[in-house]
Scaffold this motif. Structure first.
Motif, short mmCIF file in Angstrom:
data_model
loop_
_atom_site.label_atom_id
_atom_site.label_comp_id
_atom_site.label_asym_id
_atom_site.label_seq_id
_atom_site.Cartn_x
_atom_site.Cartn_y
_atom_site.Cartn_z
N MET A 205 0.72 -1.17 0.14
CA MET A 205 -0.06 -0.05 0.05
C MET A 205 0.85 1.32 0.03
O MET A 205 0.74 2.06 -0.76
CB MET A 205 -0.75 -0.08 1.18
N ALA B 264 0.52 4.64 -2.21
CA ALA B 264 -0.02 5.77 -1.31
C ALA B 264 0.80 6.78 -1.11
O ALA B 264 0.74 8.15 -1.38
CB ALA B 264 -0.56 5.21 -0.08
N LEU C 240 -5.63 -1.81 -1.56
CA LEU C 240 -5.96 -0.79 -0.84
C LEU C 240 -6.16 -1.42 0.64
O LEU C 240 -6.85 -2.27 1.16
CB LEU C 240 -7.44 -0.45 -0.93
N LEU D 293 -11.47 7.43 1.83
CA LEU D 293 -10.24 7.56 1.61
C LEU D 293 -9.51 8.87 1.73
O LEU D 293 -10.28 9.92 1.72
CB LEU D 293 -10.05 7.25 -0.05
N THR E 194 -3.40 10.55 -0.08
CA THR E 194 -2.61 9.19 -0.30
C THR E 194 -3.38 8.27 -0.84
O THR E 194 -3.00 7.25 -1.55
CB THR E 194 -2.25 8.71 1.19
N LEU E 195 -4.58 8.47 -0.91
CA LEU E 195 -5.81 7.25 -1.09
C LEU E 195 -5.71 6.23 -0.11
O LEU E 195 -6.14 5.10 -0.70
CB LEU E 195 -5.67 6.82 -2.60
N TYR E 196 -4.91 6.17 1.20
CA TYR E 196 -5.32 5.24 1.94
C TYR E 196 -6.57 5.04 2.32
O TYR E 196 -7.52 5.82 2.22
CB TYR E 196 -4.50 5.70 3.28
#
Length: 495
Positions: free
Chosen positions: A249, A253, A297, A409, A413-415
């Motif tokens: 990830m 990210a 993810l 999200l 980072t789109l974590y």
């Protein structure tokens, strides 16, 4: 030997040797113990000791160095345990090269490589100094309907249920057929986010650059669960997961965040430009941020912890140290928060730990009570032992209620963020957290409730607005607080 973990310099060579061999710290410890017996000197090295060598907290004795060299098939000098010296300015290439030699004569480091890594570190420093502001700008890149207020979080329709879901009201499922993600962070589109490792090549992965060029105190790769589906209309498999790793990830990210910082931190590093897609090559390449088949993810469970009694509701925050963690350093976060992952690599743990509440309980043990983290290499967590047994009993007795408010999200980072809230009755909270620590490995604890009433943070609209507008609250924390306030009647049972 370092005087403390904070003063330690990680031994990256030893770390790389182990990682390159595909071994855990326990594997290395077992191998050394076998070699010691072979040489007629029984020893009892532990995985923790190997970890301390890798983190630079303690040094290995000459005999242990010999065993390490034998195990990895290298010379003692190649273990990264020799003292480095900087060559004198009279070196003939001093104008072009910062000469870094070790006692075993390792080659010089070209100036171009050092400059690349220095620039990368500078951008990463700017990134860590402005994560909140950058997340809010990154959210502006996406459709307004996806944004969760001004928190810096985004979520598509269907990822946030109409009302919070009690963890007992739904189950999660393992998606054994999940295909490997398409985007891994090793693509040419992300190359500009990775510094030079040598004159011939860049680092292949962002996580490798963090490890070698800007290593935080806590940065370990672990098996983790990867989110593959969200369907709140189901009760049997509302959330679906496949298997992945934490670094898998990080490679996408943190590269996305680095690219955003490089394009949007301006001036002397103290201003943030208005969001624009210009220069965001990797983010464009990634495409739909909500496509769970395109990238891996790995979500975190972010738990807002609320203490409630007749006097009202209060909550706890965590001031995360900038040099301690790779993500959300220097920010205020709710606690506990941690990656959704098993407590050990052992198959039994991967079965027993596949449970949101158990993940949250382990984080309470670590962050609230200062207990050692289950590092992934040792025995699985024992949920019949304290303090985990008491957490389980309190929930079974209805003294703590735990809800999931949805999945979102972090736009920067789109974590992935599993937004949860745990509400404790006052007496239960005070009993379970009577020995709450002042600080832990990740930062300083801001206490709450009767344990330390002078520092309680009241759960009120005014306090939430001040925190969210203050610019230091992590997006996941802001999202949890905002959603908890919207659903406060359900969560607290009051207006």
């Amino acid at each position: 030997m370092a005087s403390s973990a904070a003063d330690a310099t990680p031994n990256l060579v030893l770390y790389n040797l182990r990682e390159g061999a595909g071994e855990t710290q326990q594997d290395v410890a077992d191998a050394l113990n076998d070699l010691g017996a072979k040489h007629g000197r029984p020893i009892a090295i532990t995985a923790n000791q190997v970890s301390r060598w890798e983190r630079g907290i303690t040094g290995a004795t000459p005999f242990y160095r010999k065993l390490l060299a034998e195990h990895f098939g290298v010379s003692v000098a190649e273990l990264g345990l020799t003292r480095a010296r900087v060559a004198s300015p009279s070196h003939p290439r001093a104008a072009d090269v910062l000469v870094i030699r070790t006692d075993d004569g390792q080659p010089d480091v070209p100036r171009r490589v050092l400059d690349s890594q220095g620039q990368w570190r500078a951008i990463r420093r700017a990134l860590n100094a402005h994560r909140v502001a950058l997340a809010r700008e990154a959210a502006r890149l996406y459709d307004e309907t996806f944004r969760i207020g001004a928190t810096g979080l985004i979520a598509p329709p269907g990822w946030l249920p109409d009302t919070p879901k009690d963890l007992a009201a739904f189950s999660i499922a393992l998606d054994a057929s999940a295909a490997e993600p398409v985007v891994t962070g090793t693509e040419d589109a992300s190359a500009a986010t990775r510094p030079l490792a040598s004159e011939e090549r860049r680092y292949a992965r962002y996580s490798q650059a963090i490890r070698d060029v800007d290593h935080p105190r806590l940065f370990d790769n672990r098996i983790a669960w990867r989110l593959t589906g969200v369907d709140w209309g189901r009760t049997d498999a509302a959330l679906r997961f496949g298997m992945s790793t934490y670094f898998g990830m990080v490679d996408t990210a943190e590269a996305l965040a680095h690219e955003m910082a490089a394009q949007h931190v301006t001036g002397e590093g103290d201003r943030i430009a208005i969001a624009s897609w210009r220069g965001l090559t990797f983010r464009r390449y990634l495409g739909d941020p909500f496509d769970l088949a395109r990238r891996g993810l790995v979500p975190s469970t972010d738990t807002l912890t609320i203490r409630i009694d007749a006097d009202g509701a209060t909550f706890v925050l965590h001031n995360r140290g900038a040099g301690n963690v790779a993500v959300a350093g220097g920010m205020l976060h709710i606690m506990p928060a941690g990656v959704f992952q098993p407590s050990s690599i052992l198959p039994a743990a991967q079965v027993a730990d596949f449970d949101l509440w158990r993940n949250i309980m382990r984080e309470y043990s670590e962050e609230f009570l200062g207990n050692a983290e289950h590092g992934g290499d040792g025995n699985p967590a024992d949920y019949a032992a304290e303090p985990l047994a008491s957490f389980e009993a309190a929930r079974a007795a209805g003294q703590v209620r735990v809800y999931c408010m949805g999945v979102a999200l972090d736009a920067l980072t789109l974590y992935g963020e599993l937004l949860t809230v745990a509400v404790y009755e006052g007496e239960t909270y005070d009993r379970l957290f009577a020995d709450m620590v002042d600080s832990n490995d990740e930062g300083v604890v801001v206490k709450t409730g009767k344990v330390q009433p002078t520092s309680a943070l009241p759960f009120t609209r005014h306090v939430l607005d001040e925190l969210i507008s203050g610019g230091r609250l992590a997006p996941a924390a802001a999202g949890c607080l905002e959603l908890a306030w919207q659903h406060r009647q359900t969560i607290l049972g009051r207006n």
